[in-house]
Motif scaffolding. Structure first.
Motif, short mmCIF file in Angstrom:
data_model
loop_
_atom_site.label_atom_id
_atom_site.label_comp_id
_atom_site.label_asym_id
_atom_site.label_seq_id
_atom_site.Cartn_x
_atom_site.Cartn_y
_atom_site.Cartn_z
N LEU A 24 0.84 -1.19 0.00
CA LEU A 24 0.00 0.00 0.00
C LEU A 24 0.87 1.24 0.00
N ARG A 202 -8.00 8.37 -4.07
CA ARG A 202 -7.91 6.96 -4.43
C ARG A 202 -8.70 6.14 -3.44
N VAL A 204 -8.90 2.17 -1.86
CA VAL A 204 -8.30 0.85 -1.69
C VAL A 204 -9.32 -0.03 -0.97
N ILE A 211 -5.74 -6.93 -0.63
CA ILE A 211 -6.24 -5.80 -1.40
C ILE A 211 -6.95 -6.32 -2.64
N ASP A 214 -7.24 -1.24 -6.00
CA ASP A 214 -6.60 0.02 -5.62
C ASP A 214 -6.68 0.92 -6.84
#
Length: 294
Positions: A24, A202, A204, A211, A214
């Motif tokens: 991330l 953004r 996520v 994840i 993203d």
């Protein structure tokens, strides 16, 4: 552009749940929204970032300061990070003016003028006790405290949950003002997708510790769409190869099929007989989590 938060290969294992491996980035000057179902791993990730739990594997960096096993955030880094969780963290018997004394004692860069101004804007009287504040007032007090010691990075975990729309908008305004200064960043975990649509750059999504996507907010809310199809049209599109190389998902409804398309403009041009609507973040999240991949 440097990263305010950088996570590489993070893993944290519990009985019955594993977070990661997870990568991330939160670049400086951006707002990143963190979404996912309850138990997906959002709060575990935030605890790792705040040095409250130690990851089993991987590397973390906060405001350029690396965190590795056995190494913790310095006081200098902690002073540059503001945190607001889902409940007011101050003792119920404290008066609001006592919170200011705590800030002055804990932070070298405590700004009393800023704190007083934020309290005035929120209509919070300094003589009030924390126990007498509504949930909305309590969360605005928490945010005012976090904003008044000069942070570069804010980490929010469901800070607007349970607030009425007016209180949420007031908190979002405080966050927008915070982001007006260069080099500031926010990581904001929230179930209220409309808040993230208004603020985030953004999004996520974490699902079962990994994840799932993203993406920029524009890719979700401006480019993606929901096509309203008949079942026969799905079969025709599949036969024609329309789903190749794209992030298409479908959810069957009693009246037809909802189809998530990554580019609604291209889809509408290629298939003008099929109506396609703009996707909200809530639409995109629901279709991605529950939809059938094509």
């Amino acid at each position: 552009m440097e990263n305010a938060i950088e996570v590489t290969g993070l893993m944290k294992r519990y009985d019955g749940f594993t977070l990661g491996p997870l990568d991330l980035e939160v670049p400086e000057g951006t707002v990143v929204g963190l979404v996912g179902a309850n138990g997906a791993g959002k709060t575990t990730l935030i605890k790792c970032l705040l040095d409250l739990v130690e990851p089993d594997e991987g590397a973390l960096s906060m405001l350029g300061e690396p965190l590795s096993q056995g190494k913790h955030l310095s006081d200098r880094a902690k002073a540059r990070i503001g945190v607001v969780l889902d409940t007011c963290a101050f003792t119920q018997e404290s008066r609001v003016r006592d919170i200011a004394q705590l800030g002055r004692a804990a932070y070298d860069h405590w700004n009393q003028t800023r704190f007083d101004g934020l309290l005035t804007a929120a209509n919070i009287a300094p003589k009030k006790r924390v126990r007498d504040l509504s949930r909305g007032m309590g969360m605005k007090l928490s945010l005012a405290f976090a904003l008044s010691h000069g942070p570069q990075l804010l980490i929010l975990d469901e800070a607007t949950a349970g607030l009425d729309p007016l209180a949420r908008d007031e908190m979002l305004d405080m966050l927008r003002i915070f982001m007006e200064e260069e080099g500031r960043s926010i990581l904001m975990a929230s179930h209220i997708t409309t808040d993230l649509e208004k603020l985030a750059d953004r999004i996520v999504c974490i699902d079962e510790g990994r994840i799932l996507f993203d993406l920029s907010k524009e890719a979700i809310c401006d480019e993606a769409g929901i096509a309203r199809c008949r079942a026969s049209q799905i079969e025709e599109l599949s036969t024609a190869g329309a789903f190749e190389g794209g992030a298409f998902r479908m959810v069957r409804e009693a009246y037809g099929v909802n189809l998530l398309v990554p580019d609604r403009f291209a889809f509408a041009k290629q298939h003008p007989s099929i109506p396609v609507d703009r996707a909200t973040l809530d639409d995109y999240l629901m279709m991605t989590l529950k939809g059938e991949a094509l």
